[in-house]
Scaffold this motif. Structure first.
Motif, short mmCIF file in Angstrom:
data_model
loop_
_atom_site.label_atom_id
_atom_site.label_comp_id
_atom_site.label_asym_id
_atom_site.label_seq_id
_atom_site.Cartn_x
_atom_site.Cartn_y
_atom_site.Cartn_z
N PRO A 149 0.72 -1.29 -0.08
CA PRO A 149 -0.20 -0.07 -0.06
C PRO A 149 0.77 1.26 0.01
O PRO A 149 0.13 2.41 -0.37
CB PRO A 149 -0.94 -0.17 1.31
CG PRO A 149 -0.85 -1.41 1.77
CD PRO A 149 0.48 -2.15 1.10
N ASP A 150 2.22 1.35 0.48
CA ASP A 150 2.86 2.26 0.45
C ASP A 150 3.62 2.61 -0.85
O ASP A 150 4.12 3.67 -1.30
CB ASP A 150 4.09 2.26 1.32
CG ASP A 150 3.62 1.75 2.97
OD1 ASP A 150 2.74 2.45 3.30
OD2 ASP A 150 4.02 0.86 3.58
N LEU A 151 3.49 1.76 -1.92
CA LEU A 151 4.16 1.80 -3.10
C LEU A 151 3.83 3.26 -3.88
O LEU A 151 4.94 3.79 -4.36
CB LEU A 151 4.08 0.65 -3.98
CG LEU A 151 4.74 0.64 -5.38
CD1 LEU A 151 6.30 0.89 -5.36
CD2 LEU A 151 4.29 -0.67 -6.11
N GLU A 152 2.72 3.20 -4.13
CA GLU A 152 2.13 4.57 -4.81
C GLU A 152 2.76 5.78 -4.22
O GLU A 152 3.30 6.64 -4.88
CB GLU A 152 0.69 4.62 -4.94
CG GLU A 152 0.33 5.82 -5.86
CD GLU A 152 0.95 5.71 -7.27
OE1 GLU A 152 1.27 6.76 -7.76
OE2 GLU A 152 1.03 4.75 -7.72
N ARG A 153 2.77 6.18 -2.96
CA ARG A 153 3.42 7.21 -2.38
C ARG A 153 4.92 7.32 -2.61
O ARG A 153 5.52 8.12 -2.80
CB ARG A 153 3.06 6.96 -0.73
CG ARG A 153 3.49 8.41 0.14
CD ARG A 153 3.20 8.20 1.47
NE ARG A 153 3.81 7.08 2.23
CZ ARG A 153 5.01 6.54 2.48
NH1 ARG A 153 5.96 7.62 2.30
NH2 ARG A 153 5.39 5.56 3.16
#
Length: 253
Positions: A149-153
């Motif tokens: 879930p942190d990837l896009e950030r």
């Protein structure tokens, strides 16, 4: 011009195509790519990576589509020599990046470099050291222990930084597969997997002493200091056997 299906500057080692380049030539290519407005993938590969490619067809296709694949391992140098198409020298990831940064500084070519990998503490130590050693360049990064879930950030952070170089230290082949999946979502850059180099550059892990490197026994030092690598390094005798039992020469200079 191809020579019997192979470019003059390439040698096939168990299906993996390595570029026959010196360190200086590799540096020149990378610095040119940082200015040409394209996406470029650089892979530094040793025997373990070659053996991984034997088991993963998608990985083999990926590495053979890379813009530059260098011989990171004395086993690959030996195998290329047996093929009759020797590589000029080892070009390791841990040494290639500092050469690129040094040469860019000499040319007054300021680079933006984003590092993704290692622990937060190791990454911070690396960024501090790199900024001190190469003050004309800009460095940023994110540790490698993130969740999906942190990837896009993280990708948004990279896009905002607009790096010339994206250095990913997640271990092979995860880092190369990661670059394959994300480079198209990022501005033009040169992407390169650097394994554990972030720890080495930051000083949290010591590289093999010069005596081991000079005698091509760096693998032995790593095995002595990291016994858990034993299972991974079983790939080395398998690699040697595959090379010995494969055709020994390729046509061309």
């Amino acid at each position: 011009m191809a020579v019997q299906g192979f470019a003059k500057d390439v040698v096939d080692v168990l299906g993996v195509r390595f570029h026959r380049v010196t360190m200086a030539e590799a540096v020149e290519k990378i610095l040119f790519w940082t200015t040409d407005g394209g996406h470029h993938l650089v892979v530094t590969a040793g025997p373990e990576f070659v053996m991984q490619c034997q088991r993963q067809e998608a990985l083999l296709r990926l590495v053979n589509s890379a813009d530059l694949v260098t011989a990171d391992g004395i086993g690959v140098v030996w195998a290329a020599r047996r093929k009759g198409r020797p590589v000029p020298e080892r070009v390791t990831g841990v040494e290639l990046v500092p050469h690129v940064l040094t040469e860019a500084m000499r040319r007054h070519q300021a680079l933006r470099v984003y590092l993704l990998g290692a622990t937060a503490a190791s990454l911070e130590a690396c960024l501090t050291r790199l900024q001190a050693s190469y003050p004309t360049h800009a460095f940023a990064g994110h540790h490698g222990y993130f969740q999906h879930p942190d990837l896009e950030r993280i990708l948004e952070d990279i896009r905002a930084f607009r790096p010339h170089l994206l250095l990913v230290g997640m271990g092979q082949p995860r880092q190369e597969l990661f670059l394959r999946d994300v480079m198209g979502k990022l501005p033009p850059l040169v992407g390169m997997g650097v394994g554990g180099s972030i720890d080495v550059w930051g000083g949290t892990v010591r590289r093999a002493p010069e005596a081991f490197r000079r005698t091509n026994l760096e693998w032995l030092y790593r095995l002595i200091t990291e016994p858990r690598r034993f299972r991974r390094q079983l790939a080395l005798p398998r690699f040697a056997w595959r090379v010995i039992t494969s055709p020994t020469r390729q046509d061309g200079p």
